[in-house]
Design an enzyme around this catalytic site. Sequence first.
Site, short mmCIF file in Angstrom:
data_model
loop_
_atom_site.label_atom_id
_atom_site.label_comp_id
_atom_site.label_asym_id
_atom_site.label_seq_id
_atom_site.Cartn_x
_atom_site.Cartn_y
_atom_site.Cartn_z
N TYR A 51 0.86 -1.19 0.00
CA TYR A 51 0.00 0.00 0.00
C TYR A 51 0.88 1.23 0.00
CZ TYR A 51 -5.02 -0.47 0.15
OH TYR A 51 -6.32 -0.63 -0.21
N GLU A 53 -0.35 4.83 -0.58
CA GLU A 53 -1.08 6.09 -0.80
C GLU A 53 -0.14 7.28 -0.69
OE1 GLU A 53 -2.93 3.87 1.29
OE2 GLU A 53 -5.06 4.36 1.02
N ASP A 196 -6.32 13.03 -25.33
CA ASP A 196 -6.45 11.67 -24.82
C ASP A 196 -5.87 10.75 -25.89
OD1 ASP A 196 -7.21 9.11 -24.23
OD2 ASP A 196 -9.27 9.61 -23.66
N THR A 222 -3.81 5.51 -21.85
CA THR A 222 -3.74 4.21 -21.21
C THR A 222 -2.37 3.63 -21.57
OG1 THR A 222 -4.76 3.21 -23.15
CG2 THR A 222 -6.22 3.69 -21.29
N LYS A 225 -2.66 -0.31 -24.75
CA LYS A 225 -3.12 -0.44 -26.15
C LYS A 225 -1.89 -0.48 -27.05
CE LYS A 225 -7.63 1.60 -25.20
NZ LYS A 225 -7.70 2.49 -24.02
N ARG A 231 -2.49 -3.14 -18.18
CA ARG A 231 -3.64 -2.23 -18.09
C ARG A 231 -3.28 -1.14 -17.09
NH1 ARG A 231 -7.16 -4.93 -20.93
NH2 ARG A 231 -8.64 -3.23 -20.82
#
Length: 439
Positions: A51, A53, A196, A222, A225, A231
């Site tokens: 974790y 954050e 984008d 992203t 692709k 991902r």
Amino acid sequence: MADLKKVDPQVFELIKEEEKRQREVLEMIASENYASKAVMEALGSVFTNKYSEGFPKKRYYQGNAVADKIEILATERAQKLFGVPYVNVQPLSGSPANSIVYLSLLEYKDKLMGLSRDFGGHITHGGPLSLSARFFTPIHYELGKDNMLDFEAIEKLAIKEKPKLIICGFTAYPRIIDFKKFASIADKVGAYLMADIAHIAGLIVAGVHPSPILYAHIITTTTHKTLRGPRGAMIMVTKKGLKKDPDLPKKIETAVIPGMQGGPHDNQTAAIAVALKEAATPAFKKYSAQIVKNAKKLASELIKFKFNLVSGGTDNHLILIDLRNKKANGAAAALALELAGIVLNKNGVPFDSLPPYWTSGIRLGTPAITTRGMKEKEMVKIAKWINEAVDEVSGEEMPEDKESRSAYWKEFRNKIKSNKKLASIAKEVKALCAKFPVP
Ligand code: DSN
């Protein structure tokens, strides 16, 4: 995967089944690709346990010395590859990345302007029912009569509506995007310009599509692709963006956490770092150039079979086919093609009379099959198979009313499953695929 096999044979078998499927078909969904084994190894690493954050050196939890190093590495690689001063590698995927940008720039009901979904815009660019439409005010531009971007109309609309944010970069647009023209419109009305580049990021870093870095203030992408990573997603601020608003990085970070997300996926960050290293190689440049060559060859072969390509062809990795002249609908064609071993998606086309669940078109792309090493010669075969498969569903007109549509679909699905021609194409596809291994 010895442990997985022992602990959970059911999941193990499903993974094996999916591996086989991916191996034996032509994956032609324009937004998919095959990540390398190195990327997968990083994704399946111990970073999944952590974790973290916050951001490097500013975390909320302890034990992040190594997580800091991996996030800094991914960030620096992205800054270098794209040539931008600020990158955030934490967005979990493309849609959250876009929402994070809106949260950093816009107030409730502020206007954002993007290409209508019905013309190839992404759902997060103000598409119906999406967060971008429910919390902000979407203004939509459309394509011109030639199904290309109509900058005169876009400028007129921007002057009339004065949006706070203009979005360019699309999900089903097969042509080069002129980022300079978008910038001159955004600058004229004082709007932020967001590019984008989710679909074309790999093409941009390889130099086979123009880059928005000199023109946009913010870039989202992203990573899975054409960039061929895990991902995930990234948000970048350009020099121009920093000049317009030096606080953009801070605003984006606050919108990431606590605005939109909690802990980043450090295993995803590690895998992004690997993908960025791969994307900086000469081999990746060659690969990206081949994606476009393959798409262009496929387009010209499909035109020989009288397919109606939206905008008449392609400049990038994708092709959008309007099937109305073939008397076929998108849903039927996509299912028939899947049975023939060619996996793509049904897609709306400009002025479509059918809704997005059915559509009059299909969208296909060459990134994944190019990763397998396929070239122009294979595109000729693929176009022939696409033609043969679509022929099998020619005459399949979708009923007008909703009620009859489900009955029609049930009957069609049952009937098409036993189509012999499609099964025989699938065999040929499988034989071709066997010659082109997946990573
Ligand atoms: N689902 C992606 C695509 O296929 O274009 C975009 O979110």
